[in-house]
Design a protein around this motif. Structure first.
Motif, PDB file in Angstrom:
ATOM      1  N   GLY A  78      -5.342  29.585 -39.989  1.00  0.00           N
ATOM      2  CA  GLY A  78      -4.868  29.597 -41.348  1.00  0.00           C
ATOM      3  C   GLY A  78      -4.875  28.528 -42.040  1.00  0.00           C
ATOM      4  O   GLY A  78      -5.115  27.221 -41.273  1.00  0.00           O
ATOM      5  N   LYS A  79      -4.192  28.257 -43.323  1.00  0.00           N
ATOM      6  CA  LYS A  79      -4.104  26.888 -44.123  1.00  0.00           C
ATOM      7  C   LYS A  79      -3.197  25.977 -43.470  1.00  0.00           C
ATOM      8  O   LYS A  79      -2.035  26.328 -43.185  1.00  0.00           O
ATOM      9  CB  LYS A  79      -3.767  27.398 -45.267  1.00  0.00           C
ATOM     10  CG  LYS A  79      -3.814  26.255 -46.653  1.00  0.00           C
ATOM     11  CD  LYS A  79      -3.465  26.446 -47.811  1.00  0.00           C
ATOM     12  CE  LYS A  79      -3.233  25.211 -48.654  1.00  0.00           C
ATOM     13  NZ  LYS A  79      -2.893  25.557 -50.051  1.00  0.00           N
ATOM     14  N   ILE A  80      -3.431  24.662 -43.259  1.00  0.00           N
ATOM     15  CA  ILE A  80      -2.564  23.953 -42.671  1.00  0.00           C
ATOM     16  C   ILE A  80      -1.341  23.600 -43.705  1.00  0.00           C
ATOM     17  O   ILE A  80      -1.596  23.257 -44.909  1.00  0.00           O
ATOM     18  CB  ILE A  80      -3.254  22.493 -42.298  1.00  0.00           C
ATOM     19  CG1 ILE A  80      -4.337  22.831 -41.074  1.00  0.00           C
ATOM     20  CG2 ILE A  80      -2.026  21.637 -41.619  1.00  0.00           C
ATOM     21  CD1 ILE A  80      -3.841  23.491 -39.799  1.00  0.00           C
ATOM     22  N   SER A  81      -0.036  23.549 -43.475  1.00  0.00           N
ATOM     23  CA  SER A  81       0.889  23.038 -44.221  1.00  0.00           C
ATOM     24  C   SER A  81       1.512  21.744 -43.899  1.00  0.00           C
ATOM     25  O   SER A  81       2.046  21.048 -44.578  1.00  0.00           O
ATOM     26  CB  SER A  81       1.986  24.239 -44.535  1.00  0.00           C
ATOM     27  OG  SER A  81       2.581  24.416 -43.256  1.00  0.00           O
ATOM     28  N   ALA A  82       1.808  21.370 -42.469  1.00  0.00           N
ATOM     29  CA  ALA A  82       2.396  20.325 -41.779  1.00  0.00           C
ATOM     30  C   ALA A  82       1.893  19.895 -40.446  1.00  0.00           C
ATOM     31  O   ALA A  82       1.345  20.944 -39.797  1.00  0.00           O
ATOM     32  CB  ALA A  82       4.006  20.537 -41.869  1.00  0.00           C
ATOM     33  N   VAL A  83       2.089  18.812 -40.177  1.00  0.00           N
ATOM     34  CA  VAL A  83       1.466  18.247 -38.912  1.00  0.00           C
ATOM     35  C   VAL A  83       2.680  17.180 -38.406  1.00  0.00           C
ATOM     36  O   VAL A  83       3.158  16.412 -39.225  1.00  0.00           O
ATOM     37  CB  VAL A  83       0.366  17.387 -39.174  1.00  0.00           C
ATOM     38  CG1 VAL A  83      -0.150  16.625 -37.463  1.00  0.00           C
ATOM     39  CG2 VAL A  83      -1.019  18.383 -39.375  1.00  0.00           C
ATOM     40  N   THR A  84       3.185  17.371 -37.335  1.00  0.00           N
ATOM     41  CA  THR A  84       4.013  16.791 -36.588  1.00  0.00           C
ATOM     42  C   THR A  84       3.506  15.863 -35.454  1.00  0.00           C
ATOM     43  O   THR A  84       3.050  16.153 -34.442  1.00  0.00           O
ATOM     44  CB  THR A  84       5.050  17.306 -35.937  1.00  0.00           C
ATOM     45  OG1 THR A  84       5.927  18.212 -37.076  1.00  0.00           O
ATOM     46  CG2 THR A  84       6.437  16.409 -35.375  1.00  0.00           C
ATOM     47  N   MET A  85       3.588  14.513 -35.604  1.00  0.00           N
ATOM     48  CA  MET A  85       2.731  13.599 -34.702  1.00  0.00           C
ATOM     49  C   MET A  85       4.108  12.910 -34.163  1.00  0.00           C
ATOM     50  O   MET A  85       5.200  12.574 -34.485  1.00  0.00           O
ATOM     51  CB  MET A  85       2.060  12.456 -35.459  1.00  0.00           C
ATOM     52  CG  MET A  85       0.917  12.930 -36.309  1.00  0.00           C
ATOM     53  SD  MET A  85      -0.460  13.730 -35.503  1.00  0.00           S
ATOM     54  CE  MET A  85      -1.213  12.051 -34.907  1.00  0.00           C
ATOM     55  N   VAL A  86       3.779  12.479 -32.615  1.00  0.00           N
ATOM     56  CA  VAL A  86       5.158  11.982 -31.956  1.00  0.00           C
ATOM     57  C   VAL A  86       4.587  10.733 -31.335  1.00  0.00           C
ATOM     58  O   VAL A  86       3.534  10.672 -30.753  1.00  0.00           O
ATOM     59  CB  VAL A  86       5.467  12.960 -30.779  1.00  0.00           C
ATOM     60  CG1 VAL A  86       6.634  12.351 -29.991  1.00  0.00           C
ATOM     61  CG2 VAL A  86       5.718  14.409 -31.380  1.00  0.00           C
ATOM     62  N   GLY A  87       5.403   9.850 -31.351  1.00  0.00           N
ATOM     63  CA  GLY A  87       5.112   8.633 -30.884  1.00  0.00           C
ATOM     64  C   GLY A  87       5.042   8.347 -29.246  1.00  0.00           C
ATOM     65  O   GLY A  87       4.284   7.704 -28.739  1.00  0.00           O
ATOM     66  N   ASP A  88       5.598   9.363 -28.518  1.00  0.00           N
ATOM     67  CA  ASP A  88       5.465   9.408 -27.113  1.00  0.00           C
ATOM     68  C   ASP A  88       4.068   9.835 -26.870  1.00  0.00           C
ATOM     69  O   ASP A  88       3.512  10.832 -27.224  1.00  0.00           O
ATOM     70  CB  ASP A  88       6.528  10.548 -26.611  1.00  0.00           C
ATOM     71  CG  ASP A  88       6.502  10.421 -24.938  1.00  0.00           C
ATOM     72  OD1 ASP A  88       5.679  10.057 -24.315  1.00  0.00           O
ATOM     73  OD2 ASP A  88       7.452  11.260 -24.566  1.00  0.00           O
ATOM     74  N   PRO A  89       3.245   9.047 -25.985  1.00  0.00           N
ATOM     75  CA  PRO A  89       1.906   9.332 -25.528  1.00  0.00           C
ATOM     76  C   PRO A  89       1.752  10.323 -24.661  1.00  0.00           C
ATOM     77  O   PRO A  89       0.728  10.880 -24.514  1.00  0.00           O
ATOM     78  CB  PRO A  89       1.547   8.053 -24.696  1.00  0.00           C
ATOM     79  CG  PRO A  89       2.670   7.348 -24.160  1.00  0.00           C
ATOM     80  CD  PRO A  89       3.769   7.790 -25.498  1.00  0.00           C
ATOM     81  N   SER A  90       3.037  11.215 -24.042  1.00  0.00           N
ATOM     82  CA  SER A  90       2.887  12.234 -23.355  1.00  0.00           C
ATOM     83  C   SER A  90       3.378  13.531 -24.015  1.00  0.00           C
ATOM     84  O   SER A  90       3.667  14.631 -23.570  1.00  0.00           O
ATOM     85  CB  SER A  90       3.806  12.341 -22.072  1.00  0.00           C
ATOM     86  OG  SER A  90       5.077  11.873 -22.393  1.00  0.00           O
ATOM     87  N   ALA A  91       3.640  13.348 -25.479  1.00  0.00           N
ATOM     88  CA  ALA A  91       4.057  14.583 -26.292  1.00  0.00           C
ATOM     89  C   ALA A  91       2.894  15.084 -27.105  1.00  0.00           C
ATOM     90  O   ALA A  91       1.997  14.388 -27.397  1.00  0.00           O
ATOM     91  CB  ALA A  91       5.134  13.955 -27.133  1.00  0.00           C
ATOM     92  N   ALA A  92       2.700  16.490 -27.216  1.00  0.00           N
ATOM     93  CA  ALA A  92       1.705  17.392 -27.998  1.00  0.00           C
ATOM     94  C   ALA A  92       2.245  17.038 -29.310  1.00  0.00           C
ATOM     95  O   ALA A  92       3.380  16.734 -29.678  1.00  0.00           O
ATOM     96  CB  ALA A  92       1.904  18.590 -27.327  1.00  0.00           C
ATOM     97  N   THR A  93       1.013  17.398 -30.127  1.00  0.00           N
ATOM     98  CA  THR A  93       1.274  17.397 -31.548  1.00  0.00           C
ATOM     99  C   THR A  93       1.453  18.901 -32.027  1.00  0.00           C
ATOM    100  O   THR A  93       0.822  19.821 -31.647  1.00  0.00           O
ATOM    101  CB  THR A  93      -0.102  17.038 -31.940  1.00  0.00           C
ATOM    102  OG1 THR A  93      -0.220  15.571 -31.839  1.00  0.00           O
ATOM    103  CG2 THR A  93       0.128  16.820 -33.646  1.00  0.00           C
ATOM    104  N   ARG A  94       2.228  19.234 -32.988  1.00  0.00           N
ATOM    105  CA  ARG A  94       2.588  20.307 -33.447  1.00  0.00           C
ATOM    106  C   ARG A  94       2.065  20.626 -34.812  1.00  0.00           C
ATOM    107  O   ARG A  94       2.136  19.732 -35.619  1.00  0.00           O
ATOM    108  CB  ARG A  94       3.951  20.500 -33.648  1.00  0.00           C
ATOM    109  CG  ARG A  94       4.363  22.248 -33.913  1.00  0.00           C
ATOM    110  CD  ARG A  94       6.017  22.422 -33.610  1.00  0.00           C
ATOM    111  NE  ARG A  94       6.401  23.794 -33.890  1.00  0.00           N
ATOM    112  CZ  ARG A  94       7.605  24.008 -33.743  1.00  0.00           C
ATOM    113  NH1 ARG A  94       8.589  23.195 -33.167  1.00  0.00           N
ATOM    114  NH2 ARG A  94       7.884  25.165 -33.659  1.00  0.00           N
ATOM    115  N   ILE A  95       1.107  21.765 -35.077  1.00  0.00           N
ATOM    116  CA  ILE A  95       0.836  21.784 -36.445  1.00  0.00           C
ATOM    117  C   ILE A  95       1.137  23.121 -37.071  1.00  0.00           C
ATOM    118  O   ILE A  95       1.234  24.308 -36.223  1.00  0.00           O
ATOM    119  CB  ILE A  95      -0.736  21.892 -36.503  1.00  0.00           C
ATOM    120  CG1 ILE A  95      -1.403  20.519 -35.945  1.00  0.00           C
ATOM    121  CG2 ILE A  95      -1.446  22.412 -37.768  1.00  0.00           C
ATOM    122  CD1 ILE A  95      -2.895  20.682 -35.758  1.00  0.00           C
TER     123      ILE A  95
END
Length: 404
Positions: A78-95
């Motif tokens: 689907g069409k992307i609306s938001a991206v969550t980036m996390v500073g912790d190198p062991s955390a996943a990115t949420r789209i």
């Protein structure tokens, strides 16, 4: 009780009873849904703990646009609306994804920030999204643009009236007695017990309900939000706050520079990398979590909200608006620069759910919201009891016979 006070109290009782009977079910629904969402973040984190974590690596993490490209290659999400980036190198990115033409929103996905591998959709997301719509808009058509938002706001105003009239009606003769105010008489039965529970527990939760309603109105009425900004914020900050989001149901350009680039934005989907680079420069590459949200309309200003690593509150965040085509910072709103009043306004959600007091506050607010149906039940029982007593109090009048 003086003769002057008696009719006033009788009138207040009628208002309290009738308004309560009409809105009791609505308040119960709002209370239960609010209690359900009290620990939403903690519940989702527990349900998706494995999905939200990856193995930390020394390799370079992908940029937002690289992650989106890998996601597009994996399938049509689907069409992307938001991206969550996390500073912790062991955390996943949420789209997250935008609503489809049918009005439904696809579930978000977690991706590995090192290779873009899709880790899955978070469990519980759709459930809490439905509960949130029920809490805010009663699942009525139009969501935030529909009539449900006005109904819940009007119910909140009525609840304030109920709190005031309830306090006046139960004002005891020994007003300075803590025991009279706060200790229910569990030795009573029937109507007496119902009245004691209704009045005493209502006194317990009155401050919490008052805070909930006063902060909940922020999300229902623009005039209320404008008034709060006028009262607590500096004039320039209040003006910026009212212009920070496009009007409901429409969209406006963020600036003259953005207006000039709207046509280009329509021809080509907006990208995140310029925004991401500008954001990292603003925060000196130091952040805990950053949420980048594309504009709902035809503008090019991406909203970026950033939380520090040690933040546990939604309100403690910096906010930027950055042009997606040029990387130019349109506006910057840092939490450290806010006045006390502006921090109060930024903390409306945290105050509304008790998070401003930590997990004990959230627990207290959750319990207070969860017992809202108690007042609906006891209030109804008291109303029926009063009607029954009135019928019994009426003496039957027989036919008078001359001479008797």
């Amino acid at each position: 009780m003086s003769d002057v006070w008696r009719p006033i109290k009788a009138a207040l009782l009628q208002v309290h009873s009738l308004v309560g009977l009409v809105l009791a079910l609505l308040w119960a629904v709002v209370g239960l849904t609010g209690a359900t969402m009290a620990f939403e973040d903690e519940i989702e984190a527990s349900l998706n703990s494995q999905m939200m974590r990856v193995e930390a690596s020394a390799a370079r993490r992908l940029t937002p646009d690289e992650l989106i490209a890998r996601l597009a290659a994996a399938g049509d999400f689907g069409k992307i609306s938001a991206v969550t980036m996390v500073g912790d190198p062991s955390a996943a990115t949420r789209i997250r994804f935008a609503r489809s033409e049918s009005g439904t929103r696809p579930s978000s996905v977690y991706v590995d920030p090192y290779d873009g591998h899709v880790l899955g959709s978070p469990r519980g997301e759709d459930f809490f999204a439905t509960v949130r719509k029920l809490h805010r808009w009663l699942l009525l058509p139009g969501d935030g643009n529909g009539i449900g938002r006005k109904i819940t706001g009007s119910a909140a105003i009525c609840l304030i009236a109920m709190l005031i009239t309830g306090l006046v009606l139960r004002w005891p003769r020994r007003a300075r007695s803590v025991k009279t105010w706060l200790k229910p008489n569990l030795g009573l039965r029937g109507r007496g017990l119902h009245r004691s529970l209704h009045a005493v527990i209502g006194t317990w939760v009155l401050p919490v309900y008052l805070v909930m309603t006063l902060t909940g109105l922020w999300y229902s009425f623009e005039w209320y939000k404008a008034g709060a900004n006028w009262l607590f914020a500096r004039p320039q900050a209040a003006a910026a706050a009212m212009q920070s989001k496009p009007p409901r149901g429409g969209a406006t350009a963020e600036s003259k520079g953005e207006t000039k680039t709207e046509t280009k934005a329509e021809a080509k989907p907006l990208a995140f990398d310029h925004v991401w680079s500008a954001f990292l420069q603003q925060e000196n590459n130091s952040y805990g979590r950053a949420l980048m949200t594309l504009p709902a309309g035809a503008g090019t200003a991406v909203r970026v909200r950033s939380w520090p690593r040690d933040s546990t509150l939604e309100s403690v965040r910096d906010e930027f608006r950055i042009d997606a085509l040029t990387g130019r910072v349109i506006s910057s709103d840092r939490y450290a620069d806010k006045t006390f009043g502006e921090r109060v306004l930024a903390s409306v959600l945290d105050i509304h759910r008790g998070a401003i007091l930590g997990w004990p506050g959230k627990l207290a607010f959750m319990l207070a919201a969860a017992i809202m149906p108690l007042f609906a039940v006891t209030g109804l029982l008291l109303y029926l009891s009063r009607r029954r007593h009135r019928r019994l109090a009426r003496q039957p009048v027989g036919h008078l016979v001359p001479g008797e």
